[in-house]
Design a protein around this motif. Structure first.
Motif, PDB file in Angstrom:
ATOM      1  N   GLN A 111       0.770  -1.198  -0.148  1.00 48.01           N
ATOM      2  CA  GLN A 111       0.020  -0.063  -0.001  1.00 48.01           C
ATOM      3  C   GLN A 111       0.872   1.123  -0.112  1.00 48.01           C
ATOM      4  OE1 GLN A 111      -3.064  -0.037   3.012  1.00 48.01           O
ATOM      5  NE2 GLN A 111      -3.699  -2.207   2.454  1.00 48.01           N
ATOM      6  N   ARG A 112       2.065   1.161   0.645  1.00 48.01           N
ATOM      7  CA  ARG A 112       2.892   2.305   0.647  1.00 48.01           C
ATOM      8  C   ARG A 112       3.410   2.828  -0.816  1.00 48.01           C
ATOM      9  NH1 ARG A 112       7.466   1.204   4.621  1.00 48.01           N
ATOM     10  NH2 ARG A 112       8.418   2.842   3.332  1.00 48.01           N
ATOM     11  N   ILE A 113       3.699   1.376  -1.571  1.00 42.65           N
ATOM     12  CA  ILE A 113       3.861   1.775  -2.885  1.00 42.65           C
ATOM     13  C   ILE A 113       3.100   2.394  -3.868  1.00 42.65           C
ATOM     14  CG2 ILE A 113       4.917   0.572  -4.910  1.00 42.65           C
ATOM     15  CD1 ILE A 113       6.147  -1.460  -2.994  1.00 42.65           C
ATOM     16  N   LEU A 114       1.839   1.863  -3.584  1.00 41.65           N
ATOM     17  CA  LEU A 114       0.918   2.219  -4.489  1.00 41.65           C
ATOM     18  C   LEU A 114       0.515   3.818  -4.010  1.00 41.65           C
ATOM     19  CD1 LEU A 114      -1.625  -0.972  -4.398  1.00 41.65           C
ATOM     20  CD2 LEU A 114       0.210  -0.219  -6.195  1.00 41.65           C
ATOM     21  N   GLN A 115       0.388   4.445  -2.836  1.00 42.79           N
ATOM     22  CA  GLN A 115       0.141   5.325  -2.498  1.00 42.79           C
ATOM     23  C   GLN A 115       1.146   6.548  -2.782  1.00 42.79           C
ATOM     24  OE1 GLN A 115      -2.814   6.512   0.058  1.00 42.79           O
ATOM     25  NE2 GLN A 115      -1.937   8.263  -1.405  1.00 42.79           N
ATOM     26  N   ARG A 116       2.446   5.924  -2.903  1.00 42.48           N
ATOM     27  CA  ARG A 116       3.642   6.681  -3.427  1.00 42.48           C
ATOM     28  C   ARG A 116       3.209   7.109  -4.888  1.00 42.48           C
ATOM     29  NH1 ARG A 116       8.568   5.849  -6.573  1.00 42.48           N
ATOM     30  NH2 ARG A 116      10.268   6.525  -5.728  1.00 42.48           N
ATOM     31  N   GLY A 117       2.902   6.170  -5.741  1.00 42.58           N
ATOM     32  CA  GLY A 117       2.410   6.542  -7.155  1.00 42.58           C
ATOM     33  C   GLY A 117       1.217   7.294  -7.084  1.00 42.58           C
ATOM     34  N   VAL A 118       0.307   7.451  -6.372  1.00 37.36           N
ATOM     35  CA  VAL A 118      -0.859   8.250  -6.091  1.00 37.36           C
ATOM     36  C   VAL A 118      -0.324   9.657  -5.819  1.00 37.36           C
ATOM     37  CG1 VAL A 118      -3.076   8.701  -5.183  1.00 37.36           C
ATOM     38  CG2 VAL A 118      -2.421   6.383  -5.851  1.00 37.36           C
ATOM     39  N   ASP A 119       0.438   9.812  -4.708  1.00 36.82           N
ATOM     40  CA  ASP A 119       0.907  11.011  -4.346  1.00 36.82           C
ATOM     41  C   ASP A 119       1.789  11.769  -5.334  1.00 36.82           C
ATOM     42  OD1 ASP A 119      -0.534  10.428  -2.113  1.00 36.82           O
ATOM     43  OD2 ASP A 119       1.400   9.890  -1.004  1.00 36.82           O
ATOM     44  N   ARG A 120       2.643  10.967  -6.298  1.00 30.63           N
ATOM     45  CA  ARG A 120       3.316  11.710  -7.226  1.00 30.63           C
ATOM     46  C   ARG A 120       2.560  11.834  -8.633  1.00 30.63           C
ATOM     47  NH1 ARG A 120       9.231   9.787  -6.249  1.00 30.63           N
ATOM     48  NH2 ARG A 120       9.171   9.467  -8.437  1.00 30.63           N
ATOM     49  N   GLY A 121       1.351  11.360  -8.600  1.00 27.92           N
ATOM     50  CA  GLY A 121       0.517  11.643  -9.747  1.00 27.92           C
ATOM     51  C   GLY A 121       0.957  10.569 -10.930  1.00 27.92           C
ATOM     52  N   GLU A 122       1.380   9.653 -10.368  1.00 27.25           N
ATOM     53  CA  GLU A 122       1.791   8.602 -11.334  1.00 27.25           C
ATOM     54  C   GLU A 122       0.713   7.449 -11.529  1.00 27.25           C
ATOM     55  OE1 GLU A 122       6.892   8.646 -10.706  1.00 27.25           O
ATOM     56  OE2 GLU A 122       5.152   7.390  -9.467  1.00 27.25           O
ATOM     57  N   PHE A 123      -0.076   7.105 -10.264  1.00 28.03           N
ATOM     58  CA  PHE A 123      -1.189   6.267 -10.604  1.00 28.03           C
ATOM     59  C   PHE A 123      -2.381   6.941 -10.123  1.00 28.03           C
ATOM     60  CE2 PHE A 123       1.780   2.712  -8.350  1.00 28.03           C
ATOM     61  CZ  PHE A 123       2.508   2.600  -9.815  1.00 28.03           C
ATOM     62  N   ALA A 124      -3.471   6.231 -10.597  1.00 28.16           N
ATOM     63  CA  ALA A 124      -4.659   6.960 -10.411  1.00 28.16           C
ATOM     64  C   ALA A 124      -5.024   6.397  -9.032  1.00 28.16           C
ATOM     65  CB  ALA A 124      -5.841   6.398 -11.585  1.00 28.16           C
ATOM     66  N   ALA A 125      -5.929   7.386  -8.369  1.00 28.10           N
ATOM     67  CA  ALA A 125      -6.499   7.181  -7.092  1.00 28.10           C
ATOM     68  C   ALA A 125      -7.525   5.663  -7.158  1.00 28.10           C
ATOM     69  CB  ALA A 125      -7.383   8.095  -6.426  1.00 28.10           C
ATOM     70  N   VAL A 126      -7.048   4.592  -6.251  1.00 26.05           N
ATOM     71  CA  VAL A 126      -7.749   3.442  -6.210  1.00 26.05           C
ATOM     72  C   VAL A 126      -8.039   3.096  -4.941  1.00 26.05           C
ATOM     73  CG1 VAL A 126      -6.723   2.798  -8.370  1.00 26.05           C
ATOM     74  CG2 VAL A 126      -5.509   2.147  -6.368  1.00 26.05           C
ATOM     75  N   ASP A 127      -8.795   2.181  -4.683  1.00 23.61           N
ATOM     76  CA  ASP A 127      -8.935   1.489  -3.340  1.00 23.61           C
ATOM     77  C   ASP A 127      -7.607   0.673  -3.027  1.00 23.61           C
ATOM     78  OD1 ASP A 127      -9.692  -0.438  -1.189  1.00 23.61           O
ATOM     79  OD2 ASP A 127     -11.743   0.061  -1.566  1.00 23.61           O
ATOM     80  N   LEU A 128      -6.712   1.387  -2.077  1.00 20.91           N
ATOM     81  CA  LEU A 128      -5.607   0.730  -1.842  1.00 20.91           C
ATOM     82  C   LEU A 128      -5.603  -0.806  -1.218  1.00 20.91           C
ATOM     83  CD1 LEU A 128      -3.427   3.844  -0.737  1.00 20.91           C
ATOM     84  CD2 LEU A 128      -3.440   2.756  -2.896  1.00 20.91           C
ATOM     85  N   GLU A 129      -6.705  -0.949  -0.438  1.00 24.27           N
ATOM     86  CA  GLU A 129      -6.501  -2.217  -0.003  1.00 24.27           C
ATOM     87  C   GLU A 129      -6.928  -3.103  -0.811  1.00 24.27           C
ATOM     88  OE1 GLU A 129      -9.189  -4.586   3.628  1.00 24.27           O
ATOM     89  OE2 GLU A 129      -9.359  -2.199   3.618  1.00 24.27           O
ATOM     90  N   LEU A 130      -7.978  -3.050  -1.534  1.00 26.77           N
ATOM     91  CA  LEU A 130      -8.127  -4.107  -2.620  1.00 26.77           C
ATOM     92  C   LEU A 130      -7.255  -3.975  -3.634  1.00 26.77           C
ATOM     93  CD1 LEU A 130     -12.131  -3.325  -3.275  1.00 26.77           C
ATOM     94  CD2 LEU A 130     -10.852  -5.031  -1.869  1.00 26.77           C
ATOM     95  N   ALA A 131      -6.507  -2.996  -4.262  1.00 24.38           N
ATOM     96  CA  ALA A 131      -5.484  -3.141  -5.190  1.00 24.38           C
ATOM     97  C   ALA A 131      -4.350  -3.792  -4.650  1.00 24.38           C
ATOM     98  CB  ALA A 131      -5.042  -1.657  -5.453  1.00 24.38           C
ATOM     99  N   THR A 132      -4.250  -3.920  -3.241  1.00 17.57           N
ATOM    100  CA  THR A 132      -3.140  -4.880  -2.722  1.00 17.57           C
ATOM    101  C   THR A 132      -3.344  -6.049  -3.044  1.00 17.57           C
ATOM    102  OG1 THR A 132      -2.636  -3.221  -0.897  1.00 17.57           O
ATOM    103  CG2 THR A 132      -1.966  -5.436  -0.692  1.00 17.57           C
ATOM    104  N   TYR A 133      -4.441  -6.745  -2.963  1.00 15.89           N
ATOM    105  CA  TYR A 133      -4.733  -8.133  -3.473  1.00 15.89           C
ATOM    106  C   TYR A 133      -4.346  -8.549  -4.991  1.00 15.89           C
ATOM    107  CZ  TYR A 133      -7.279  -8.617   1.042  1.00 15.89           C
ATOM    108  OH  TYR A 133      -7.389  -8.867   2.366  1.00 15.89           O
ATOM    109  N   ALA A 134      -4.484  -7.436  -5.827  1.00 19.41           N
ATOM    110  CA  ALA A 134      -4.372  -7.526  -7.456  1.00 19.41           C
ATOM    111  C   ALA A 134      -2.912  -7.707  -7.424  1.00 19.41           C
ATOM    112  CB  ALA A 134      -5.033  -6.320  -7.937  1.00 19.41           C
ATOM    113  N   VAL A 135      -2.046  -7.132  -6.584  1.00 21.87           N
ATOM    114  CA  VAL A 135      -0.565  -7.216  -6.621  1.00 21.87           C
ATOM    115  C   VAL A 135      -0.070  -8.576  -6.049  1.00 21.87           C
ATOM    116  CG1 VAL A 135       1.769  -6.028  -5.814  1.00 21.87           C
ATOM    117  CG2 VAL A 135      -0.174  -4.581  -6.395  1.00 21.87           C
TER     118      VAL A 135
END
Length: 222
Positions: free
Chosen positions: A150-174
């Motif tokens: 989730q920290r990796i995904l949040q990093r991408g969202v904060d830097r404008g590299e990733f779209a805002a997603v449900d981090l908890e559910l996206a973690t399962y996809a990873v």
């Protein structure tokens, strides 16, 4: 004529001390192999001691029960590494897409392609029968891992590299491709007819690409 310092008897105490210091790691290595090969329920402490070349009494000097032996294996092979992985996330200087790619490759090299990945299969198959063991694994491995992803995904969202997603559910996809590889390695992946069919690193590259195609921010339509 051999001197006293070079005689076999003079070396014995030092050798015994080194042997004593190495026993816990030898016991943990034997336990990991047996847990992965036979499962938690079917593994007996006598077998662990025999494989490590010590008596059952010696094993109990270091680990008072099979449950404690299991916990020590988890801490040594998985849980104890999260500080190292957390520091790598903090110090990474590339893009978040590159960090995600690095993280998944790193998992395969350090865990997935080792005997430790067999613990995933063990937990999926036996957690229901050993709820206390499952709770320990959840607290020591699953939750820290999810927080790291989730920290990796949040990093991408904060830097404008990733779209805002449900981090908890996206973690399962990873996580799903990693679980698949762990299960594959310790089941059909060991068979000569199927072992060469799947290249784990190429598979992970494809999964990262699929994930990024879903995560990346796209320009708004004109």
């Amino acid at each position: 004529m051999p001197t006293a310092s070079s005689s076999p008897s003079a070396d014995t105490p030092a050798k015994r001390m080194r042997r004593k210091e190495s026993r816990p790691s030898e016991l943990l290595a034997a336990a990991l192999d047996l847990f992965v090969e036979k499962g938690f329920a079917a593994t007996r402490v006598e077998e662990v001691a025999q494989r490590a070349g010590v008596s059952k009494g010696t094993l109990f000097l270091y680990f008072p029960s099979k449950d404690e032996l299991f916990k020590a294996v988890v801490r040594q092979t998985l849980a104890g590494r999260f500080h190292e992985w957390s520091d790598e996330v903090d110090s990474f200087t590339g893009s978040s897409a590159e960090l995600l790619h690095y993280g998944m490759h790193s998992w395969w090299e350090r865990v997935g392609n080792t005997q430790a990945s067999g613990m995933t299969k063990l937990m999926l198959s036996e957690a229901q029968n050993f709820p206390e063991m499952a709770a320990f694994y959840q607290a020591e491995v699953v939750q820290p891992y999810h927080s790291l992803v989730q920290r990796i995904l949040q990093r991408g969202v904060d830097r404008g590299e990733f779209a805002a997603v449900d981090l908890e559910l996206a973690t399962y996809a990873v996580t799903a491709p990693l679980i698949f590889l762990a299960m594959w390695k310790h089941s059909v992946g060991t068979h000569p007819c199927t072992a060469s069919v799947l290249d784990p690193l190429r598979y992970l590259d494809a999964q990262v690409q699929i994930l990024l195609n879903g995560l990346r921010v796209r320009p708004a339509p004109a």
